[in-house]
Design a protein around this motif. Structure first.
Motif, PDB file in Angstrom:
ATOM      1  N   THR A  11       0.847  -1.191   0.000  1.00  0.00           N
ATOM      2  CA  THR A  11       0.000   0.000   0.000  1.00  0.00           C
ATOM      3  C   THR A  11       0.883   1.242   0.000  1.00  0.00           C
ATOM      4  O   THR A  11       1.870   1.301   0.741  1.00  0.00           O
ATOM      5  N   VAL A  12       0.540   2.208  -0.823  1.00  0.00           N
ATOM      6  CA  VAL A  12       1.264   3.479  -0.837  1.00  0.00           C
ATOM      7  C   VAL A  12       0.317   4.579  -0.377  1.00  0.00           C
ATOM      8  O   VAL A  12      -0.773   4.748  -0.933  1.00  0.00           O
ATOM      9  N   ARG A  14      -0.393   7.818  -0.869  1.00  0.00           N
ATOM     10  CA  ARG A  14      -0.002   8.763  -1.929  1.00  0.00           C
ATOM     11  C   ARG A  14      -0.049  10.210  -1.445  1.00  0.00           C
ATOM     12  O   ARG A  14       0.502  11.097  -2.096  1.00  0.00           O
ATOM     13  N   CYS A  17       3.704  10.435  -0.294  1.00  0.00           N
ATOM     14  CA  CYS A  17       4.763  10.219  -1.280  1.00  0.00           C
ATOM     15  C   CYS A  17       5.255  11.553  -1.846  1.00  0.00           C
ATOM     16  O   CYS A  17       4.457  12.415  -2.215  1.00  0.00           O
ATOM     17  N   LEU A  31       5.861  -1.520  -8.110  1.00  0.00           N
ATOM     18  CA  LEU A  31       5.625  -0.096  -7.878  1.00  0.00           C
ATOM     19  C   LEU A  31       6.062   0.715  -9.082  1.00  0.00           C
ATOM     20  O   LEU A  31       7.080   0.417  -9.708  1.00  0.00           O
ATOM     21  N   GLY A  34       3.150   7.183 -10.917  1.00  0.00           N
ATOM     22  CA  GLY A  34       1.988   7.505 -11.730  1.00  0.00           C
ATOM     23  C   GLY A  34       2.164   8.831 -12.443  1.00  0.00           C
ATOM     24  O   GLY A  34       3.179   9.519 -12.277  1.00  0.00           O
ATOM     25  N   ARG A  38       3.670  10.388  -8.255  1.00  0.00           N
ATOM     26  CA  ARG A  38       3.669   9.676  -6.971  1.00  0.00           C
ATOM     27  C   ARG A  38       3.577   8.178  -7.221  1.00  0.00           C
ATOM     28  O   ARG A  38       2.979   7.739  -8.202  1.00  0.00           O
ATOM     29  N   ARG A  40       2.663   4.206  -7.014  1.00  0.00           N
ATOM     30  CA  ARG A  40       1.424   3.441  -6.869  1.00  0.00           C
ATOM     31  C   ARG A  40       1.741   1.969  -7.121  1.00  0.00           C
ATOM     32  O   ARG A  40       2.704   1.634  -7.809  1.00  0.00           O
TER      33      ARG A  40
END
Ligand code: SF4
Length: 79
Positions: A11-12, A14, A17, A31, A34, A38, A40
């Motif tokens: 899980t990030v 965001r 980030c 990973l 995006g 950031r 994802r």
């Protein structure tokens, strides 16, 4: 015969980030950055424990967490 590697969920956060790209270089199968710059997750589950653990522990803003899919127990980062 060895047991199957347990599935992991990455899980990030965001909102945390800052787009260093450090994690995407360490775990490129899981990973990516995006369009907003950031990180994802690329797939719903993974067995790349070493890469994901390293990515979670190297993130400078602690935006990445890794859990076992079956139990929800946190794998990384561990403090
Ligand atoms: S290491 Fe952390 S801050 Fe850097 S891109 Fe990955 S999630 Fe974002």
């Amino acid at each position: 015969m060895s047991a199957a590697e347990p599935e992991l969920i990455v899980t990030v956060d965001r909102t945390r980030c800052v787009g260093t790209g450090a994690c995407t270089g360490t775990a490129p199968d899981d990973l990516e950055l995006g369009p907003d710059g950031r990180a994802r997750a690329l797939r719903p589950a993974s067995t790349a424990r070493d890469e994901l653990t390293e990515a979670a522990e190297m993130c400078p803003v602690e935006a990445i967490t890794v859990h076992f899919a079956h139990s929800g127990e946190q794998v990384a980062p561990l403090y």
